[in-house]
Design a protein around this motif. Sequence first.
Motif, PDB file in Angstrom:
ATOM      1  N   LYS A 184     -94.881   0.016 -16.965  1.00  0.00           N
ATOM      2  CA  LYS A 184     -94.499   0.075 -15.558  1.00  0.00           C
ATOM      3  C   LYS A 184     -93.142  -0.586 -15.378  1.00  0.00           C
ATOM      4  O   LYS A 184     -92.966  -1.769 -15.701  1.00  0.00           O
ATOM      5  CB  LYS A 184     -95.533  -0.608 -14.666  1.00  0.00           C
ATOM      6  N   TYR A 185     -92.186   0.175 -14.868  1.00  0.00           N
ATOM      7  CA  TYR A 185     -90.838  -0.320 -14.621  1.00  0.00           C
ATOM      8  C   TYR A 185     -90.772  -0.905 -13.210  1.00  0.00           C
ATOM      9  O   TYR A 185     -91.207  -0.271 -12.245  1.00  0.00           O
ATOM     10  CB  TYR A 185     -89.824   0.809 -14.779  1.00  0.00           C
ATOM     11  N   ASN A 186     -90.231  -2.105 -13.109  1.00  0.00           N
ATOM     12  CA  ASN A 186     -90.190  -2.825 -11.838  1.00  0.00           C
ATOM     13  C   ASN A 186     -88.770  -3.289 -11.530  1.00  0.00           C
ATOM     14  O   ASN A 186     -88.060  -3.772 -12.420  1.00  0.00           O
ATOM     15  CB  ASN A 186     -91.104  -4.061 -11.886  1.00  0.00           C
ATOM     16  N   SER A 187     -88.391  -3.176 -10.284  1.00  0.00           N
ATOM     17  CA  SER A 187     -87.060  -3.619  -9.888  1.00  0.00           C
ATOM     18  C   SER A 187     -87.081  -5.066  -9.415  1.00  0.00           C
ATOM     19  O   SER A 187     -88.090  -5.562  -8.912  1.00  0.00           O
ATOM     20  CB  SER A 187     -86.522  -2.729  -8.759  1.00  0.00           C
ATOM     21  N   LEU A 188     -85.952  -5.758  -9.607  1.00  0.00           N
ATOM     22  CA  LEU A 188     -85.671  -7.046  -8.980  1.00  0.00           C
ATOM     23  C   LEU A 188     -84.420  -6.836  -8.145  1.00  0.00           C
ATOM     24  O   LEU A 188     -83.369  -6.450  -8.669  1.00  0.00           O
ATOM     25  CB  LEU A 188     -85.461  -8.142 -10.036  1.00  0.00           C
ATOM     26  N   LEU A 189     -84.546  -7.052  -6.856  1.00  0.00           N
ATOM     27  CA  LEU A 189     -83.485  -6.687  -5.923  1.00  0.00           C
ATOM     28  C   LEU A 189     -82.328  -7.678  -5.979  1.00  0.00           C
ATOM     29  O   LEU A 189     -82.464  -8.795  -6.478  1.00  0.00           O
ATOM     30  CB  LEU A 189     -84.061  -6.615  -4.508  1.00  0.00           C
ATOM     31  N   ASP A 190     -81.183  -7.261  -5.440  1.00  0.00           N
ATOM     32  CA  ASP A 190     -80.009  -8.137  -5.392  1.00  0.00           C
ATOM     33  C   ASP A 190     -79.590  -8.340  -3.947  1.00  0.00           C
ATOM     34  O   ASP A 190     -80.312  -7.957  -3.011  1.00  0.00           O
ATOM     35  CB  ASP A 190     -78.864  -7.569  -6.231  1.00  0.00           C
ATOM     36  N   ASP A 191     -78.412  -8.926  -3.751  1.00  0.00           N
ATOM     37  CA  ASP A 191     -77.991  -9.329  -2.401  1.00  0.00           C
ATOM     38  C   ASP A 191     -77.638  -8.164  -1.488  1.00  0.00           C
ATOM     39  O   ASP A 191     -77.241  -8.378  -0.338  1.00  0.00           O
ATOM     40  CB  ASP A 191     -76.826 -10.324  -2.469  1.00  0.00           C
ATOM     41  N   ARG A 192     -77.788  -6.955  -1.957  1.00  0.00           N
ATOM     42  CA  ARG A 192     -77.611  -5.798  -1.063  1.00  0.00           C
ATOM     43  C   ARG A 192     -78.814  -5.626  -0.146  1.00  0.00           C
ATOM     44  O   ARG A 192     -78.763  -4.859   0.821  1.00  0.00           O
ATOM     45  CB  ARG A 192     -77.416  -4.516  -1.879  1.00  0.00           C
ATOM     46  N   LEU A 195     -81.995  -7.272   2.258  1.00  0.00           N
ATOM     47  CA  LEU A 195     -82.379  -8.399   3.102  1.00  0.00           C
ATOM     48  C   LEU A 195     -83.575  -9.126   2.479  1.00  0.00           C
ATOM     49  O   LEU A 195     -84.513  -8.491   2.000  1.00  0.00           O
ATOM     50  CB  LEU A 195     -82.734  -7.894   4.504  1.00  0.00           C
ATOM     51  N   ASN A 196     -83.503 -10.459   2.483  1.00  0.00           N
ATOM     52  CA  ASN A 196     -84.590 -11.293   1.954  1.00  0.00           C
ATOM     53  C   ASN A 196     -84.957 -10.912   0.517  1.00  0.00           C
ATOM     54  O   ASN A 196     -86.128 -10.919   0.131  1.00  0.00           O
ATOM     55  CB  ASN A 196     -85.837 -11.187   2.840  1.00  0.00           C
ATOM     56  N   PHE A 197     -83.957 -10.609  -0.285  1.00  0.00           N
ATOM     57  CA  PHE A 197     -84.228 -10.114  -1.629  1.00  0.00           C
ATOM     58  C   PHE A 197     -84.885 -11.174  -2.525  1.00  0.00           C
ATOM     59  O   PHE A 197     -85.724 -10.847  -3.356  1.00  0.00           O
ATOM     60  CB  PHE A 197     -82.950  -9.580  -2.283  1.00  0.00           C
ATOM     61  N   LYS A 198     -84.516 -12.447  -2.341  1.00  0.00           N
ATOM     62  CA  LYS A 198     -85.104 -13.482  -3.195  1.00  0.00           C
ATOM     63  C   LYS A 198     -86.602 -13.657  -2.907  1.00  0.00           C
ATOM     64  O   LYS A 198     -87.401 -13.821  -3.827  1.00  0.00           O
ATOM     65  CB  LYS A 198     -84.365 -14.804  -3.005  1.00  0.00           C
ATOM     66  N   GLU A 199     -86.960 -13.611  -1.619  1.00  0.00           N
ATOM     67  CA  GLU A 199     -88.372 -13.726  -1.266  1.00  0.00           C
ATOM     68  C   GLU A 199     -89.167 -12.549  -1.813  1.00  0.00           C
ATOM     69  O   GLU A 199     -90.285 -12.705  -2.322  1.00  0.00           O
ATOM     70  CB  GLU A 199     -88.541 -13.811   0.249  1.00  0.00           C
TER      71      GLU A 199
END
Length: 224
Positions: free
Chosen positions: A11-19, A21-25
Amino acid sequence: KNKFIPNVLYKYNSLLDDRYLNFKEENQKRLDSLKENKLWVSHYKKFNDPFEFKMITIDTERLNDTEWKIEHIESFLDLFKDRTLISCFSSDGNNMPMWAHYANNHKGYCVKYSVLKPESIFPVLYEPIRVKSAVIITSLISETYKGYEKNLSEPTNDFYEYFSYFFLSLACKHIFWNYENEYRLLYPNFSLEQKGGKLVDLYEVGLKVDAIYIGYKCDAEYVS
């Protein structure tokens, strides 16, 4: 079917970046669920394919001169679809397009799962065209009403037959997607309180984490 489900899936999963909103949470939620041995199963409308769960379409021409109302049929089918959540996997653990499309251009990660219970896993069938149906859909609705009207303790055999056609169609996609080598978990969602999806225990769905592969562009703060 179960004999031919792979022993391992990815299963491929994304980790979002600063593009975002609330990406770290959001990223923390994903990592926490991984630590807690949980899996997110999603509503089909959250997926990127607008034709998801639409392999079988209503044959309106055949039903035009009948008492069946198209809007009634559509609402009935939506009830079944809303009660099925999905999580998607690939049989390919080193698929560059999958890293790009589903792991945020290698910023995310890929989880290798052992399949302990294949009953809920289905291979995706890739088809060039969708299927028009009048008999399968209307018979499914008729058999459902028959069960309620007669207060049957369980659905009729005919219901199971027509429902199986419909249910298996939920694991069909257009042939353009065949590079994904997809297998999907179809999870019954009897409660509609969380319409976007829900977290489920891996033990419940018969999966076990074997390994985690980190994208080569993954931020250092997430690697540890």
